[in-house]
Design a protein around this motif. Structure first.
Motif, mmCIF file in Angstrom:
data_model
loop_
_atom_site.group_PDB
_atom_site.id
_atom_site.type_symbol
_atom_site.label_atom_id
_atom_site.label_comp_id
_atom_site.label_asym_id
_atom_site.label_seq_id
_atom_site.Cartn_x
_atom_site.Cartn_y
_atom_site.Cartn_z
ATOM 1 N N MET A 121 -98.431 -114.794 -0.784
ATOM 2 C CA MET A 121 -97.522 -114.033 -1.643
ATOM 3 C C MET A 121 -96.806 -112.948 -0.859
ATOM 4 N N LEU A 122 -97.525 -112.257 0.012
ATOM 5 C CA LEU A 122 -96.900 -111.213 0.822
ATOM 6 C C LEU A 122 -95.858 -111.803 1.761
ATOM 7 N N ARG A 123 -96.154 -112.952 2.328
ATOM 8 C CA ARG A 123 -95.189 -113.584 3.239
ATOM 9 C C ARG A 123 -93.959 -114.066 2.480
ATOM 10 N N ARG A 124 -94.156 -114.539 1.230
ATOM 11 C CA ARG A 124 -93.005 -114.942 0.428
ATOM 12 C C ARG A 124 -92.133 -113.732 0.094
ATOM 13 N N LEU A 146 -96.066 -104.878 -6.474
ATOM 14 C CA LEU A 146 -95.386 -104.675 -5.198
ATOM 15 C C LEU A 146 -93.900 -104.558 -5.459
ATOM 16 N N ILE A 147 -93.255 -103.681 -4.713
ATOM 17 C CA ILE A 147 -91.794 -103.596 -4.717
ATOM 18 C C ILE A 147 -91.331 -103.398 -3.289
ATOM 19 N N GLY A 148 -90.244 -104.068 -2.932
ATOM 20 C CA GLY A 148 -89.671 -103.927 -1.602
ATOM 21 C C GLY A 148 -88.179 -103.667 -1.695
ATOM 22 N N THR A 149 -87.662 -102.853 -0.789
ATOM 23 C CA THR A 149 -86.242 -102.506 -0.781
ATOM 24 C C THR A 149 -85.744 -102.388 0.657
#
Length: 210
Positions: A121-124, A146-149
């Motif tokens: 999931m983290l790699r996706r 999780l949120i990424g920007t």
């Protein structure tokens, strides 16, 4: 237009020190204060191990609170070589935003009560950030784990009803208002209540028996 980062995203993990009576308090009815603290420590270890396996320890920072020099944090830094930093004061949004903005380029923030988040999931999520400005792992309870920007987006973190089932809904509304595309690669669940802890224990037993 797609966003193409030149480097892998940095992953920031938020963790309380496992102090009895102050960590995972909603697990106390079934585990007791010491047991709930130990459960929290187990989750932190699991999430750090997952993060380092997925992205490499050089791309992981553990943000600490309550007791920054707690032996658990020292143990994890020594074992994995991860960076440690003290969490910003303020609500969840302020702490998440501060962590995201502390490193250059794309970055992601994840809680340490989310052991359902896997290496895959983290790699996706990391791959998704190559093509969109925001990535989120929705939680079953209406929040997200999780949120990424790529860039600072203050309105994604200000005046959000943290701790409620409205978090993801409001965040989606903010994304729409900003005209930002987002990827939602998977759904996760976190550990807040005794039944969540039992669910994870069953999942571990199933995984170990395969």
């Amino acid at each position: 237009m797609p966003v193409k980062p030149s480097v892998q995203p940095h992953l920031h993990l938020l963790a309380k020190a496992p102090l009895p009576g102050q960590a995972k308090t909603r697990l106390i009815p079934c585990l007791g204060p010491e047991g709930a603290a130990q459960a929290h420590a187990t989750m932190v270890r699991h999430c750090v191990a997952t993060a380092c396996q997925a992205l490499g320890s050089q791309h992981v920072t553990l943000w600490t609170s309550l007791e920054h020099q707690h032996p658990l944090f020292m143990e994890l830094q020594t074992h994995y070589g991860i960076a440690l930093a003290a969490q910003q004061q303020g609500d969840v949004g302020m702490r998440v935003r501060h962590a995201l903005n502390s490193t250059q380029g794309a970055s992601m923030v994840m809680g340490t009560d989310c052991p359902s988040i896997t290496v895959a999931m983290l790699r996706r999520c990391s791959s998704a950030l190559e093509n969109v400005p925001v990535v989120i792992l929705p939680a079953e309870d209406g929040g997200y784990g999780l949120i990424g920007t790529h860039n600072d987006c203050p309105s994604l973190f200000e005046d959000i009803p943290w701790g409620t089932e409205q978090v993801l809904k409001v965040t989606r509304q903010r994304l729409a208002a900003l005209g930002l595309d987002a990827a939602f690669p998977d759904t996760m669940w976190d550990i807040d209540r005794p039944e969540d802890w039992q669910r994870w224990q069953q999942a571990l037993k199933h995984a170990n028996s395969m």
